[in-house]
Scaffold this active site. Structure first.
Site, PDB file in Angstrom:
ATOM      1  N   SER A   1       0.797  -1.156   0.037  1.00 26.27           N
ATOM      2  CA  SER A   1       0.184   0.099   0.019  1.00 26.27           C
ATOM      3  C   SER A   1       0.954   1.340  -0.043  1.00 26.27           C
ATOM      4  O   SER A   1       0.299   2.361  -0.317  1.00 26.27           O
ATOM      5  CB  SER A   1      -0.831   0.030   1.251  1.00 26.27           C
ATOM      6  OG  SER A   1      -0.206  -0.325   2.396  1.00 26.27           O
TER       7      SER A   1
ATOM      8  N   ASP B   1       5.727  -7.149   2.418  1.00 18.66           N
ATOM      9  CA  ASP B   1       4.661  -7.498   1.538  1.00 18.66           C
ATOM     10  C   ASP B   1       5.556  -7.852   0.121  1.00 18.66           C
ATOM     11  O   ASP B   1       6.172  -6.835  -0.192  1.00 18.66           O
ATOM     12  CB  ASP B   1       3.744  -6.229   1.152  1.00 18.66           C
ATOM     13  CG  ASP B   1       2.373  -6.721   1.040  1.00 18.66           C
ATOM     14  OD1 ASP B   1       2.077  -7.986   0.822  1.00 18.66           O
ATOM     15  OD2 ASP B   1       1.424  -5.996   0.765  1.00 18.66           O
TER      16      ASP B   1
ATOM     17  N   GLU C   1      -0.095 -12.298  -1.610  1.00 14.85           N
ATOM     18  CA  GLU C   1      -1.368 -12.325  -1.795  1.00 14.85           C
ATOM     19  C   GLU C   1      -1.979 -13.625  -2.634  1.00 14.85           C
ATOM     20  O   GLU C   1      -1.214 -14.093  -3.581  1.00 14.85           O
ATOM     21  CB  GLU C   1      -2.051 -10.997  -2.543  1.00 14.85           C
ATOM     22  CG  GLU C   1      -1.568  -9.576  -1.986  1.00 14.85           C
ATOM     23  CD  GLU C   1      -2.303  -8.687  -2.690  1.00 14.85           C
ATOM     24  OE1 GLU C   1      -2.780  -8.522  -3.879  1.00 14.85           O
ATOM     25  OE2 GLU C   1      -2.184  -7.388  -2.039  1.00 14.85           O
TER      26      GLU C   1
ATOM     27  N   GLU D   1      -9.313  -9.737   3.890  1.00 12.98           N
ATOM     28  CA  GLU D   1      -9.511  -8.330   3.438  1.00 12.98           C
ATOM     29  C   GLU D   1     -11.043  -8.109   2.767  1.00 12.98           C
ATOM     30  O   GLU D   1     -11.247  -8.836   1.811  1.00 12.98           O
ATOM     31  CB  GLU D   1      -8.400  -7.522   2.520  1.00 12.98           C
ATOM     32  CG  GLU D   1      -8.995  -6.313   1.994  1.00 12.98           C
ATOM     33  CD  GLU D   1      -7.586  -5.362   1.474  1.00 12.98           C
ATOM     34  OE1 GLU D   1      -6.546  -6.101   1.456  1.00 12.98           O
ATOM     35  OE2 GLU D   1      -7.707  -4.201   1.005  1.00 12.98           O
TER      36      GLU D   1
HETATM   37  O1  KIV Z   1      -0.374  -3.535   1.464  1.00  9.18           O
HETATM   38  C1  KIV Z   1      -1.106  -3.357   2.638  1.00  9.18           C
HETATM   39  O2  KIV Z   1      -1.356  -2.448   3.247  1.00  9.18           O
HETATM   40  C2  KIV Z   1      -2.135  -4.727   2.994  1.00  9.18           C
HETATM   41  C3  KIV Z   1      -2.772  -4.374   4.020  1.00  9.18           C
HETATM   42  C4  KIV Z   1      -4.073  -3.693   3.761  1.00  9.18           C
HETATM   43  C5  KIV Z   1      -3.120  -5.745   4.785  1.00  9.18           C
HETATM   44  O3  KIV Z   1      -1.850  -5.686   2.195  1.00  9.18           O
END
Ligand code: KIV
Length: 315
Positions: A55, A93, A125, A192
């Site tokens: 994000s 992530d 994901e 989510e």
């Molecule tokens: O990238 C992110 O911030 C996320 C969260 C919303 C779980 O994947």
């Protein structure tokens, strides 16, 4: 105000402790962070898990989706966060393109997060092909957090940013995905934008902690995007976001007041916000040592004396 839920100690939270929190129904708190100060703030507040989410592409890099985030950008941000957050688990992530091609690619990039940025775990994901990616990473000894429901990297394929699993058939598929990710060895699972009833069902059905975002109160934990929570991201505000501060207006106001102070000559203050030449006749010697120096410093601040040099030909 002293936080009521401050972390009891400074040692790194372990995966068994996280699992225990689910068993004891103690809510897990996760928040995203993208730099050392926000990592430090999350740590000081007693947050359990800090996610360096892709994000970041939207909140700090200015893109309008998470897709453009690159490994190099995510590594820089993760390094900064791990410098600030010590007790929370730091999860990095895997950005779009870093794990879709092959298990080898996914593993190579997961290893980079751990070796080069000191991440404790990675998140990826989806299910489907992500299952073998998760398995490969877990087998190499790196903890993996899964993520199903609305997976922003594939928002276009999912029909946009909207709740997932609202029919029995689609919900059933999400339950299967959650079970498969648990089987693949994930230590935790982000849900989510799914109906709260479905999140409750999955939370009961799997033994690993579920972390919800727009998934209702029955999840084992909750996650919010830092910039949404503190009111720094003034793009759209999803229904599930609760704003605990309005930092954007506080910061806008601070910059405006600074601007006004500079324009009005109120900043910096000569007595309290400026340095002074040493005592004795240092200032006189400084002027004597310059071309223009006749040995007599001007009465006002040194800055006012500078234009005494001859104007350049080009001026
Ligand atoms: O990238 C992110 O911030 C996320 C969260 C919303 C779980 O994947």
């Amino acid at each position: 105000m002293t936080p009521r839920y401050a972390a009891p100690d400074r040692t790194k939270l372990t995966l068994p402790e996280l699992a225990e929190m689910k068993r004891e129904r103690r809510p897990i708190v996760m928040v995203t962070a993208y730099d050392a100060p926000s990592g430090r703030l999350a740590d000081a507040a007693g947050v359990d898990v800090v996610l360096v989410g892709d994000s970041a592409a939207m909140t700090v890099l200015g893109h309008d989706s998470t897709v453009p985030a690159t490994m190099e950008e995510m590594l820089v941000l993760t390094r900064a966060v791990t410098r600030g957050a010590h007790r929370p688990l730091v999860v990095a992530d895997l950005p779009f393109g870093s794990f879709q091609i092959s298990d080898e690619d996914a593993l190579r990039n997961a290893i980079r997060f751990v070796k080069e940025a000191q991440a404790d775990a990675v998140k990826l994901e989806g299910a489907g092909a992500s299952l073998s990616r998760a398995r490969a990473i877990v087998e190499a000894g790196i903890p993996v957090m899964g993520h199903v429901g609305l997976t922003p990297q594939s928002a276009t394929a999912l029909g946009g940013f909207k709740a997932q699993g609202r029919t029995a058939e689609k919900a059933r598929r999400l339950v299967d995905d959650a079970l498969a990710l648990e089987q693949a060895g994930c230590f935790s699972l982000v849900l989510e934008c799914v109906p709260h009833e479905l999140a409750a069902f999955i939370t009961e059905k799997i033994s690993i902690p579920t972390i919800g975002i727009g998934a209702g109160p029955a999840c084992d934990g909750q996650v919010l995007v830092f910039h949404d929570m503190v009111g720094l991201f003034d793009g759209f505000k999803p229904k599930f976001v609760r704003r605990y501060a309005d930092l954007a207006s506080t910061m806008r106001d601070a910059v405006a007041r600074y601007l006004e102070d500079v324009r009005e000559g109120r900043f910096p203050d000569l007595a309290t916000e400026s340095f002074h030449v040493g005592g004795g006749d240092e200032l006189r010697r400084l002027y004597a040592a310059t071309e223009s120096g006749a040995g007599d410093p001007p009465a006002g601040p040194a800055r006012e004396a500078e234009p005494s040099a001859e104007p350049k030909e080009s001026e």
